[in-house]
Scaffold this active site. Structure first.
Site, PDB file in Angstrom:
ATOM      1  N   HIS A  74      32.929  43.722  38.107  1.00 28.03           N
ATOM      2  CA  HIS A  74      32.525  44.990  38.736  1.00 28.03           C
ATOM      3  C   HIS A  74      31.246  44.836  39.557  1.00 28.03           C
ATOM      4  O   HIS A  74      31.167  45.302  40.679  1.00 28.03           O
ATOM      5  CB  HIS A  74      32.326  46.063  37.663  1.00 28.03           C
ATOM      6  CG  HIS A  74      32.088  47.421  38.209  1.00 28.03           C
ATOM      7  ND1 HIS A  74      30.862  47.824  38.694  1.00 28.03           N
ATOM      8  CD2 HIS A  74      32.905  48.482  38.355  1.00 28.03           C
ATOM      9  CE1 HIS A  74      30.941  49.073  39.111  1.00 28.03           C
ATOM     10  NE2 HIS A  74      32.187  49.502  38.909  1.00 28.03           N
ATOM     11  N   ARG A  75      30.222  44.220  39.026  1.00 31.20           N
ATOM     12  CA  ARG A  75      28.941  43.897  39.668  1.00 31.20           C
ATOM     13  C   ARG A  75      28.027  45.084  39.962  1.00 31.20           C
ATOM     14  O   ARG A  75      26.994  44.928  40.600  1.00 31.20           O
ATOM     15  CB  ARG A  75      29.161  43.094  40.959  1.00 31.20           C
ATOM     16  CG  ARG A  75      29.851  41.792  40.712  1.00 31.20           C
ATOM     17  CD  ARG A  75      30.023  40.901  41.893  1.00 31.20           C
ATOM     18  NE  ARG A  75      29.672  41.413  43.187  1.00 31.20           N
ATOM     19  CZ  ARG A  75      29.094  40.701  44.141  1.00 31.20           C
ATOM     20  NH1 ARG A  75      28.785  39.447  43.920  1.00 31.20           N
ATOM     21  NH2 ARG A  75      28.842  41.215  45.305  1.00 31.20           N
ATOM     22  N   ASP A  76      28.370  46.294  39.531  1.00 29.87           N
ATOM     23  CA  ASP A  76      27.481  47.440  39.761  1.00 29.87           C
ATOM     24  C   ASP A  76      27.610  48.459  38.631  1.00 29.87           C
ATOM     25  O   ASP A  76      27.707  49.657  38.869  1.00 29.87           O
ATOM     26  CB  ASP A  76      27.796  48.100  41.107  1.00 29.87           C
ATOM     27  CG  ASP A  76      26.717  49.076  41.556  1.00 29.87           C
ATOM     28  OD1 ASP A  76      25.565  48.944  41.093  1.00 29.87           O
ATOM     29  OD2 ASP A  76      27.027  49.981  42.350  1.00 29.87           O
ATOM     30  N   ILE A  77      27.604  47.971  37.391  1.00 24.50           N
ATOM     31  CA  ILE A  77      27.701  48.875  36.246  1.00 24.50           C
ATOM     32  C   ILE A  77      26.362  49.574  36.059  1.00 24.50           C
ATOM     33  O   ILE A  77      25.324  48.932  35.929  1.00 24.50           O
ATOM     34  CB  ILE A  77      28.085  48.107  34.963  1.00 24.50           C
ATOM     35  CG1 ILE A  77      29.495  47.546  35.078  1.00 24.50           C
ATOM     36  CG2 ILE A  77      27.957  48.988  33.732  1.00 24.50           C
ATOM     37  CD1 ILE A  77      30.586  48.586  35.138  1.00 24.50           C
ATOM     38  N   ASN A  81      28.013  55.153  37.687  1.00 30.65           N
ATOM     39  CA  ASN A  81      29.352  54.640  37.978  1.00 30.65           C
ATOM     40  C   ASN A  81      30.281  54.689  36.766  1.00 30.65           C
ATOM     41  O   ASN A  81      31.325  54.049  36.749  1.00 30.65           O
ATOM     42  CB  ASN A  81      29.283  53.213  38.515  1.00 30.65           C
ATOM     43  CG  ASN A  81      28.703  53.165  39.907  1.00 30.65           C
ATOM     44  OD1 ASN A  81      28.697  54.167  40.624  1.00 30.65           O
ATOM     45  ND2 ASN A  81      28.204  52.015  40.302  1.00 30.65           N
TER      46      ASN A  81
END
Length: 115
Positions: A74-77, A81
């Site tokens: 995912h890289r943007d938890i 989000n």
């Protein structure tokens, strides 16, 4: 399991980059994100319930395990989000705009250590 109602692609022309294609999905409505849910307790000067934190954490980690099992990172938890429905206690991970497919041996970011 939530239902996928519709999906569509949008072409975006950015003067600094190549043409990009964005996938948009239409799914069930979730009224708030985790950040908003936590803030609603803070505004009332209440402590976020441990039981609710455990229910949400369990669902979040199961969701992350599922997408990692598919080879997606995912890289943007962050709380903004993570969508939640406080009346059904359901949680969904959203905003896969920064997601990448995991490829063995490929490095996506550099790790910098500061001492």
């Amino acid at each position: 399991m939530e239902k996928l109602y519709e999906y569509f692609l949008i072409n975006s022309i950015n003067s600094n980059q190549e043409d990009e294609v964005y996938l948009n999905v239409v799914m069930d409505y979730f009224p708030e994100n985790l950040y908003q849910a936590i803030q609603s307790y803070a505004k009332k000067r209440l402590i976020f319930p441990n039981t609710l934190a455990k229910v949400y954490a369990y669902q979040m980690f199961r969701g992350l395990a599922y997408i990692h099992g598919l080879g997606i990172c995912h890289r943007d938890i962050k709380p903004q989000n993570i969508l939640v429905n406080s009346s059904t206690f359901n949680l969904r991970i959203c905003d896969f705009g920064s997601a990448k497919q995991l490829v063995e041996g490929k490095i996506f970011t550099k790790i910098i250590f500061f001492f």
